[in-house]
Design an enzyme around this catalytic site. Structure first.
Site, PDB file in Angstrom:
ATOM      1  N   ASP A   1      -1.308  -1.661  -3.951  1.00  7.07           N
ATOM      2  CA  ASP A   1      -2.689  -1.682  -3.450  1.00  7.07           C
ATOM      3  C   ASP A   1      -3.205  -0.239  -3.317  1.00  7.07           C
ATOM      4  OD1 ASP A   1      -4.970  -2.837  -2.324  1.00  7.07           O
ATOM      5  OD2 ASP A   1      -4.162  -2.759  -0.276  1.00  7.07           O
TER       6      ASP A   1
ATOM      7  N   ASP B   1      -5.542  -8.079   4.599  1.00  8.80           N
ATOM      8  CA  ASP B   1      -4.559  -7.306   5.346  1.00  8.80           C
ATOM      9  C   ASP B   1      -4.852  -7.385   6.847  1.00  8.80           C
ATOM     10  OD1 ASP B   1      -2.787  -5.504   6.360  1.00  8.80           O
ATOM     11  OD2 ASP B   1      -3.507  -3.766   5.270  1.00  8.80           O
TER      12      ASP B   1
ATOM     13  N   GLU C   1     -11.118   0.228  -9.625  1.00 12.89           N
ATOM     14  CA  GLU C   1     -12.255  -0.001  -8.710  1.00 12.89           C
ATOM     15  C   GLU C   1     -13.458   0.807  -9.157  1.00 12.89           C
ATOM     16  OE1 GLU C   1     -11.381  -0.077  -4.527  1.00 12.89           O
ATOM     17  OE2 GLU C   1     -13.406   0.528  -3.959  1.00 12.89           O
TER      18      GLU C   1
ATOM     19  N   SER D   1       0.852  -1.197   0.000  1.00 21.75           N
ATOM     20  CA  SER D   1       0.000   0.000   0.000  1.00 21.75           C
ATOM     21  C   SER D   1       0.888   1.246   0.000  1.00 21.75           C
ATOM     22  CB  SER D   1      -0.887   0.002   1.242  1.00 21.75           C
ATOM     23  OG  SER D   1      -0.097   0.240   2.394  1.00 21.75           O
TER      24      SER D   1
ATOM     25  N   ASN E   1      -8.325  -9.922  -1.227  1.00 20.16           N
ATOM     26  CA  ASN E   1      -7.395  -9.069  -0.479  1.00 20.16           C
ATOM     27  C   ASN E   1      -7.503  -9.260   1.027  1.00 20.16           C
ATOM     28  OD1 ASN E   1      -6.906  -7.985  -2.987  1.00 20.16           O
ATOM     29  ND2 ASN E   1      -7.222  -5.862  -2.370  1.00 20.16           N
TER      30      ASN E   1
ATOM     31  N   HIS F   1     -13.094  -2.484   4.537  1.00 21.02           N
ATOM     32  CA  HIS F   1     -11.762  -2.684   5.110  1.00 21.02           C
ATOM     33  C   HIS F   1     -11.825  -2.709   6.633  1.00 21.02           C
ATOM     34  CE1 HIS F   1     -10.575  -0.999   1.075  1.00 21.02           C
ATOM     35  NE2 HIS F   1      -9.910  -2.137   1.123  1.00 21.02           N
ATOM     36  N   GLY F   2     -10.851  -3.366   7.246  1.00 20.66           N
ATOM     37  CA  GLY F   2     -10.738  -3.320   8.699  1.00 20.66           C
ATOM     38  C   GLY F   2     -11.412  -4.483   9.407  1.00 20.66           C
TER      39      GLY F   2
ATOM     40  N   SER G   1     -10.827  -9.899   4.868  1.00 25.81           N
ATOM     41  CA  SER G   1     -10.328 -10.577   6.072  1.00 25.81           C
ATOM     42  C   SER G   1     -11.495 -11.242   6.801  1.00 25.81           C
ATOM     43  CB  SER G   1      -9.644  -9.572   7.007  1.00 25.81           C
ATOM     44  OG  SER G   1      -8.322  -9.344   6.573  1.00 25.81           O
TER      45      SER G   1
ATOM     46  N   GLY H   1     -11.356  -6.008   1.181  1.00 31.79           N
ATOM     47  CA  GLY H   1     -11.989  -6.091   2.499  1.00 31.79           C
ATOM     48  C   GLY H   1     -12.421  -7.502   2.865  1.00 31.79           C
TER      49      GLY H   1
END
Ligand code: G3H
Ligand code: 13P
Ligand code: ZN
Length: 317
Positions: free
Chosen positions: A81, A253, A133, A48, A251, A177-178, A211, A209
């Site tokens: 990214d 992270d 995107e 990133s 993806n 994300h997160g 995870s 996003g």
């Protein structure tokens, strides 16, 4: 062996997804290579903008070149990214990257097309493939905040790909994300992927996003002093359906950050007299490798390494 991202997508399409893992430092790099080799999986390393400036972009690049040398059996792509235009151009110049992501999804449709097209032209001129995107994930992406999901419109996706020439498309289907993705049950709009696949069969899609925010990691973090309330991620059992619907890149992270946090909180709580960074670093590398190997099983990229290596060698000829 660093390979073109497009070749990985061609091999995976409709069958499995490639794990795209964000890294920032040496321990993550070592664990990442070890985990992918243990599970015999091809993979994508994501860098990133934040990772590039955490120490120095050249430090990361040097580390990846060295990893390529000391892990000769690994097959992977290096990917930027969520890049802006300037960062994309810088990565194209570096000579290391297999692909870049231009993220102008916060701009108007026409502006997104215009910026993406410029980056695609620059990337293709140097042999890199370009992810773009369309639609927006809820939450914060780098320094841009979206208050709600802006789902990708399949008809618009077709027009966007035609106008920009991008090689893959990140679609907004309800992930974010997160570590706090859903309140209550997971709601993902797989019908969007299905509609896009019908309109553009064979075109690689990307899920950001993604995870899974494992409950056990969060429980252990909180037990040793963390304060992560109501964390929730994407069900790993959804990956197979996503792959069938044309998602070739997933993806991840946040999960890696959770492993890091859990290992360090736990280690220093259990060994309060210790102040050496290497023993805990060793635990982290092994745990991160274990996490990657398990994740690759869910993505079904595990076990594909030899076939992908041959496929990439043959497509180079
Ligand atoms: O999509 C964002 C990635 O998780 C990268 O996060 O910008 O904090 O490195 P970062
Ligand atoms: P997570 O925050 O779910 O790991 O998503 C990472 C990502 O999409 C990076 O681009
Ligand atoms: Zn993302």
């Amino acid at each position: 062996m660093i390979v073109p991202t497009n070749a990985l997508f061609k091999h995976a399409y409709g069958k499995y997804a490639i794990g795209a893992y964000n890294i920032n430092n040496l321990e993550q790099t070592m664990g990442l290579f070890q985990g992918n080799l243990q599970s015999k999986a091809p993979f994508i390393i994501q860098i990133s903008k934040g990772a590039r400036s955490y120490t120095h972009k050249k430090m990361l690049e040097a580390m990846l070149k060295t990893a390529d040398e000391i892990f000769p059996d690994a097959v992977f792509a290096v990917h930027l990214d969520h890049g802006d235009e300037a960062t994309c151009l810088d990565c194209i110049k570096s000579g290391l990257y297999s692909s870049i992501m231009i993220d102008a999804s916060h701009e108007s449709y026409d502006k997104n097309v215009e910026i993406t097209k410029r980056v695609v032209d620059a990337g293709h001129a140097k042999g890199l493939s370009v992810e773009a995107e369309l639609g927006q994930l809820k939450g914060i992406e780098e320094d841009i905040k979206a208050d709600d999901h802006v789902f990708t419109r399949p008809d618009e996706a077709v027009d966007f790909v035609k106008k920009t020439g991008c090689d893959s498309l990140a679609c907004a289907i309800g992930t974010s994300h997160g570590a706090f993705k859903f309140k209550g049950a997971q709601k993902l709009k797989f019908d969007i992927l299905e509609a896009i696949q019908k309109l553009m069969p064979g075109f690689p899609l990307v899920m950001h996003g993604s995870s899974s925010v494992p409950e056990d990691e969060v429980r252990r973090i909180n037990y040793f002093g963390g304060a992560m309330k109501d964390a929730k991620g994407v069900d790993e059992n959804s990956f197979a359906l996503a792959a069938k619907l044309g998602v070739t890149k997933i993806n991840i992270d946040t999960d890696g950050r959770l492993v890091w946090t859990r290992v360090h909180r736990e280690y220093f709580a259990l060994y309060p007299e210790n102040f050496d960074l290497r023993p805990v670093g060793k635990v982290f590398m092994a745990e991160y490798a274990r996490f990657i190997a398990n994740k690759n099983k869910k993505l079904a990229s595990a076990g594909q390494l030899d076939a992908v290596r041959e496929f990439c060698k043959a497509s180079k000829k």
